[in-house]
Design an enzyme around this catalytic site. Sequence first.
Site, PDB file in Angstrom:
ATOM      1  N   SER A   1       0.824  -1.207   0.000  1.00 16.94           N
ATOM      2  CA  SER A   1       0.000   0.000   0.000  1.00 16.94           C
ATOM      3  C   SER A   1       0.860   1.259   0.000  1.00 16.94           C
ATOM      4  O   SER A   1       0.389   2.333  -0.374  1.00 16.94           O
ATOM      5  CB  SER A   1      -0.917   0.007   1.224  1.00 16.94           C
ATOM      6  OG  SER A   1      -0.155   0.030   2.418  1.00 16.94           O
TER       7      SER A   1
ATOM      8  N   TYR B   1      -4.157   1.078   3.670  1.00 19.02           N
ATOM      9  CA  TYR B   1      -5.195   0.106   3.351  1.00 19.02           C
ATOM     10  C   TYR B   1      -5.946  -0.347   4.600  1.00 19.02           C
ATOM     11  O   TYR B   1      -7.102  -0.754   4.528  1.00 19.02           O
ATOM     12  CB  TYR B   1      -4.566  -1.137   2.707  1.00 19.02           C
ATOM     13  CG  TYR B   1      -4.281  -1.022   1.218  1.00 19.02           C
ATOM     14  CD1 TYR B   1      -4.305   0.200   0.559  1.00 19.02           C
ATOM     15  CD2 TYR B   1      -3.985  -2.162   0.479  1.00 19.02           C
ATOM     16  CE1 TYR B   1      -4.032   0.286  -0.797  1.00 19.02           C
ATOM     17  CE2 TYR B   1      -3.716  -2.086  -0.879  1.00 19.02           C
ATOM     18  CZ  TYR B   1      -3.739  -0.858  -1.513  1.00 19.02           C
ATOM     19  OH  TYR B   1      -3.477  -0.787  -2.857  1.00 19.02           O
ATOM     20  N   GLY B   2      -5.294  -0.325   5.749  1.00 14.41           N
ATOM     21  CA  GLY B   2      -5.879  -0.890   6.966  1.00 14.41           C
ATOM     22  C   GLY B   2      -7.158  -0.227   7.417  1.00 14.41           C
ATOM     23  O   GLY B   2      -7.884  -0.792   8.236  1.00 14.41           O
TER      24      GLY B   2
ATOM     25  N   CYS C   1       2.144  -6.772   1.925  1.00 12.79           N
ATOM     26  CA  CYS C   1       1.222  -5.998   2.752  1.00 12.79           C
ATOM     27  C   CYS C   1       0.361  -6.996   3.512  1.00 12.79           C
ATOM     28  O   CYS C   1      -0.332  -7.812   2.892  1.00 12.79           O
ATOM     29  CB  CYS C   1       0.366  -5.096   1.868  1.00 12.79           C
ATOM     30  SG  CYS C   1      -0.951  -4.208   2.721  1.00 12.79           S
ATOM     31  N   ASN C   2       0.400  -6.947   4.839  1.00 10.99           N
ATOM     32  CA  ASN C   2      -0.387  -7.888   5.635  1.00 10.99           C
ATOM     33  C   ASN C   2      -1.872  -7.737   5.377  1.00 10.99           C
ATOM     34  O   ASN C   2      -2.610  -8.727   5.282  1.00 10.99           O
ATOM     35  CB  ASN C   2      -0.100  -7.668   7.124  1.00 10.99           C
ATOM     36  CG  ASN C   2       1.305  -8.072   7.515  1.00 10.99           C
ATOM     37  OD1 ASN C   2       2.235  -7.295   7.316  1.00 10.99           O
ATOM     38  ND2 ASN C   2       1.480  -9.253   8.043  1.00 10.99           N
ATOM     39  N   THR C   3      -2.333  -6.504   5.260  1.00  8.85           N
ATOM     40  CA  THR C   3      -3.753  -6.259   5.043  1.00  8.85           C
ATOM     41  C   THR C   3      -4.206  -6.813   3.696  1.00  8.85           C
ATOM     42  O   THR C   3      -5.242  -7.478   3.590  1.00  8.85           O
ATOM     43  CB  THR C   3      -4.052  -4.752   5.127  1.00  8.85           C
ATOM     44  OG1 THR C   3      -3.651  -4.265   6.417  1.00  8.85           O
ATOM     45  CG2 THR C   3      -5.533  -4.479   4.928  1.00  8.85           C
TER      46      THR C   3
ATOM     47  N   CYS D   1       2.498  -5.653  10.399  1.00  9.16           N
ATOM     48  CA  CYS D   1       2.398  -4.748   9.251  1.00  9.16           C
ATOM     49  C   CYS D   1       3.813  -4.515   8.755  1.00  9.16           C
ATOM     50  O   CYS D   1       4.723  -4.292   9.568  1.00  9.16           O
ATOM     51  CB  CYS D   1       1.738  -3.433   9.663  1.00  9.16           C
ATOM     52  SG  CYS D   1       1.769  -2.139   8.393  1.00  9.16           S
ATOM     53  N   THR D   2       4.017  -4.558   7.455  1.00  5.13           N
ATOM     54  CA  THR D   2       5.383  -4.423   6.933  1.00  5.13           C
ATOM     55  C   THR D   2       5.958  -3.023   7.136  1.00  5.13           C
ATOM     56  O   THR D   2       7.163  -2.824   6.975  1.00  5.13           O
ATOM     57  CB  THR D   2       5.444  -4.801   5.436  1.00  5.13           C
ATOM     58  OG1 THR D   2       4.445  -4.061   4.712  1.00  5.13           O
ATOM     59  CG2 THR D   2       5.218  -6.293   5.251  1.00  5.13           C
ATOM     60  N   HIS D   3       5.125  -2.058   7.496  1.00  3.06           N
ATOM     61  CA  HIS D   3       5.646  -0.730   7.838  1.00  3.06           C
ATOM     62  C   HIS D   3       6.376  -0.742   9.186  1.00  3.06           C
ATOM     63  O   HIS D   3       7.287   0.056   9.404  1.00  3.06           O
ATOM     64  CB  HIS D   3       4.508   0.295   7.922  1.00  3.06           C
ATOM     65  CG  HIS D   3       3.967   0.762   6.608  1.00  3.06           C
ATOM     66  ND1 HIS D   3       3.122  -0.002   5.838  1.00  3.06           N
ATOM     67  CD2 HIS D   3       4.151   1.933   5.930  1.00  3.06           C
ATOM     68  CE1 HIS D   3       2.794   0.685   4.745  1.00  3.06           C
ATOM     69  NE2 HIS D   3       3.405   1.853   4.779  1.00  3.06           N
TER      70      HIS D   3
END
Length: 269
Positions: A9, A40-41, A71-73, A182-184
């Site tokens: 995202s 996106y979350g 992206c986990n979401t 979350c990859t962030h």
Amino acid sequence: MALIGVFDSGVGGLSILDEALRQLPEHDFIYLADSAHAPYGERSGAWIASRSLALCTYLASQGCDAIVVACNTATAEAIAQIRIELDTIPIVGVEPGIKPAVMQSQNGVLGVLATEATLNSDKFNALLHAISPNCTVIKQAGAGLVPLIEAGKANTDETLALLAKHLEPIQKAGADTLVLGCTHYPFLNKAIHQILGESITLIDTSEAVVRQLKRQLNNPEKKVQTVKAGSIIFLSSKDEKTLLKMAKELMRSDLNAHAIDAKLLRDLE
């Protein structure tokens, strides 16, 4: 040499790309950041699924031999459909590292920091149901963290204060292990240790994700030739110059070893 698409995202998937460059530097990459629509979350599951499929279809049309949904979401909401629609190439997703966290925790108390969409997804809750009932899992949505990271404020007092607020329930519960869902969030490692102390174990699944990608590429039917270093195209739906700037700031890899280009995504707008 393969062309690998990495989609997120925003800039969070740079943590996956960073690890991919460490393990697979010889391949070519397209990193697609949908920053115009991040985070996106906070969006609906239907929107996430539709948008994620469209972007992965675009990457496939560019000739990608494999795609990482970094992206986990998006993984939670869309990867099953993406794999159905793009069934001729490997699609590798990311998910919170619940299982490795259970294995590493000494006291059985785990924290999970993720987006609201990930925490509410069927995929995430299936992961929780598969672990030992003796484990205590403290779920915490990191609302507001992704926009701050996207704005280049990962190391500011503002981000530290919000992160401390989100981590308070996890700290109070006595968790000795924290899953970064979350990859962030790996870009907040230093801040997390500042708040929770150096003894907290952080679970970041980027290494495991790239190992899975590597296994897919080593499939005898998809054997590739290797060279010294491949190219990277940074593709943004918002601002390609900012994406490239943040990649240079956030990533540990030596991007100078690769041929680099930055482009604006126009095809889907």
